[in-house]
Design a protein around this motif. Structure first.
Motif, PDB file in Angstrom:
ATOM      1  N   MET A  18      -1.088  10.919  -5.491  1.00 34.21           N
ATOM      2  CA  MET A  18      -0.874  11.347  -4.387  1.00 34.21           C
ATOM      3  C   MET A  18      -1.379  12.123  -3.079  1.00 34.21           C
ATOM      4  N   ILE A  57      -1.955   6.069  -2.955  1.00 32.01           N
ATOM      5  CA  ILE A  57      -0.630   6.202  -3.279  1.00 32.01           C
ATOM      6  C   ILE A  57      -0.280   4.986  -4.289  1.00 32.01           C
ATOM      7  N   VAL A  77       1.637  10.888   3.716  1.00 33.86           N
ATOM      8  CA  VAL A  77       0.693  11.500   2.910  1.00 33.86           C
ATOM      9  C   VAL A  77      -0.143  11.578   3.905  1.00 33.86           C
ATOM     10  N   LYS A 130      -2.592   3.131   0.197  1.00 33.14           N
ATOM     11  CA  LYS A 130      -1.014   2.455  -0.465  1.00 33.14           C
ATOM     12  C   LYS A 130      -1.682   1.864  -1.333  1.00 33.14           C
TER      13      LYS A 130
END
Ligand SMILES: Cc1ncc(COP(=O)(O)O)c(C=O)c1O
Length: 362
Positions: free
Chosen positions: A325, A330, A25, A36
Motif C-alpha cells: 500500500m 492496494i 492512500v 486499487k
C-alpha cells in the motif's frame, strides 16, 4: 451508555471494513498513482451503453424512481427467461441479502455457509441474532457440500453457497450441487450467491442455479449483481431470483424506492451491451494467465480462479499488504497467510507484480 439500549447481539458485529479508497492512500503516502486491486471491481469501467442510458435521466431526478422497476424487470426477465414476478432488486446484492435476513431469520435460527467466504453472511447473521455455522472449505478451497448437508438441523433457515466463492475464486461443481440440493429439506433456503456469475458461466462444470429453480426447487434463490462484470459497483444495483412466494415475502421488507432512477437506467443500458461483458471476460482471462505465470515464477502458491480475483498464500500477509500500500498498490489481506488480488488491466497487473516482488525481497 447507549450500548446498554442497543440491540445486544449487534454489539458483537463489526462494521463492514471496505478496501481503502485510492484518494486516502494517495494522501496518506504522498503518492501520485495508486492502483486499487482490492474490491473485485471491473477495471474496464462501466458499459458505454449504460453511461448513455444514465445520462438521459440525469435531469429528471426530482421524481422518485419506479419502486417496481418495471422496465428493468421486463428486460431482465426476458434475458434470464424467468417471470417478472420472480425478481427482486436491491441497492446492491448486499441489500437483497439483508432483506433475506430481515424476512426469514429469527433470533436463534441457524445460517450455514462455507468459510472463508463473503463476510456479509456473517455480519447479517450477527445482526439478526442468528447462529452462524461456518463450515471450513475443503483442502482445495471449495465449499464442502457434504459437511454443509450434514450440519443442517431443525433450526436451519438458510444456506449460502458463494459460487464462485469470494475470496478463493473456486466453484462447486454441477454434479455435486445436484446431489446436494436433494439432501436439503424443502423449507431450508439455499441461496446461491452468484455475484461473479459472468466470469464462470462458460465453464461446463459451473452450475447456473437458475436451472434448479426452473427444475422446480422452490427453495433455491439466486443472487446476482451489476457491480462486478457489469462494472457498476459505484451505482449500486443487484438482484435476486426466487419463487414468487419468497419474492412476495421479501417485498414486505424492501425499502420503498430502494433502487435509484440512475441505477435502474444504467442496468437497463448494461443489459443491452453483451460486447462489454465479453470484453470484460476476455481482459480478465488474459490478466489471469499473466498472473498465474508470474506467481509460478515467484514460487507463490495460488488458487485457480473462476472469477476476477486470485487468492494466494503469503507469509506475513499483513506486513506485505501494508508495504504494498505504501508503494501504491492496494490488495486485500485475508488473515495471516493469504492475500486476495483483483485482476486488473495489463499495466496494473504488471505494477502489482513488480511491487509484490520488491516487497517480498525485503
Ligand atoms: C460474493 C459477493 N456477494 C455479494 C457482493 C455484493 O455485491 P453488491 O455490490 O451487488 O452489493 C459481493 C461484493 O463484493 C461479493 O463478493
Amino acid at each position: 451508555m447507549f450500548d446498554k439500549i442497543a440491540k445486544q447481539n449487534i454489539l458483537n458485529v463489526g462494521a463492514y471494513v471496505p478496501g481503502k479508497p485510492i484518494e486516502d492512500v494517495k494522501r496518506e503516502y504522498g503518492l501520485e498513482r495508486v492502483i486499487k486491486l482490492a474490491s473485485n471491481e471491473n477495471p474496464i469501467g462501466v458499459s458505454p451503453k449504460a453511461v448513455e442510458a444514465m445520462k438521459k435521466y440525469i435531469e429528471n431526478l426530482n421524481l422518485y424512481p419506479d419502486g417496481y422497476a418495471y422496465k428493468l424487470r421486463e428486460k431482465l426477465s426476458k434475458k434470464l427467461e424467468v417471470n417478472m414476478e420472480n425478481l427482486i432488486f436491491g441497492d446492491g446484492t448486499d441489500e437483497v441479502i439483508e432483506m433475506l435476513f430481515l424476512a426469514f431469520v429469527n433470533i436463534g435460527d441457524e445460517v450455514i455457509y462455507g468459510w472463508p467466504s463473503f463476510v456479509e453472511y456473517k455480519r447479517y447473521a450477527g445482526i439478526a441474532g442468528a447462529v452462524s455455522k461456518e463450515i471450513d472449505l475443503t483442502d482445495d478451497y471449495k465449499f464442502d457440500l457434504d459437511e454443509i448437508s450434514k450440519s443442517v438441523t431443525e433450526k436451519t433457515k438458510m444456506i449460502f453457497i458463494c459460487n464462485p466463492n469470494n475470496p478463493t475464486g473456486t466453484i462447486v461443481k454441477k454434479e455435486d450441487v445436484e446431489k446436494f440440493i436433494k439432501t436439503v429439506r424443502k423449507d431450508v433456503l439455499i441461496i446461491f450467491d452468484e455475484a461473479y456469475f459472468e466470469y464462470a458461466k462458460d465453464d461446463k462444470n459451473y452450475p447456473n442455479s437458475l436451472d434448479y429453480q426452473k427444475m422446480g426447487y422452490r427453495n433455491v434463490i439466486t443472487l446476482r449483481t451489476f457491480s462486478k462484470a457489469y462494472g457498476m459497483a459505484g451505482i449500486r444495483i443487484g438482484y435476486g431470483v426466487a419463487d414468487k412466494e419468497i419474492i412476495d415475502i421479501l417485498e414486505r421488507v424492501r425499502l420503498p424506492f430502494n433502487v435509484s432512477v440512475i441505477a435502474q437506467a444504467g442496468a437497463e443500458g448494461a443489459i443491452d451491451d453483451d460486447k462489454h461483458i465479453d470484453d470484460s471476460i476476455r481482459i480478465n482471462e488474459a490478466g489471469k494467465k499473466y498472473l498465474y505465470k508470474e506467481f509460478e515464477r515467484l514460487g507463490i502458491k495460488f488458487v485457480k480462479t473462476y472469477s476476477n480475483f486470485i487468492y494466494f498464500e503469503m507469509k506475513n500477509a499483513k506486513k506485505i499488504f501494508e508495504e504494498m500500500m505504501k508503494k501504491g498498490v492496494i490488495v486485500r489481506q485475508m488473515g495471516n497467510n493469504n492475500i486476495r488480488v483483483s485482476i486488473g488491466l495489463p499495466d496494473e497487473n504488471e505494477q502489482f507484480i513488480k511491487i509484490l516482488e520488491g516487497v517480498m525481497k525485503k
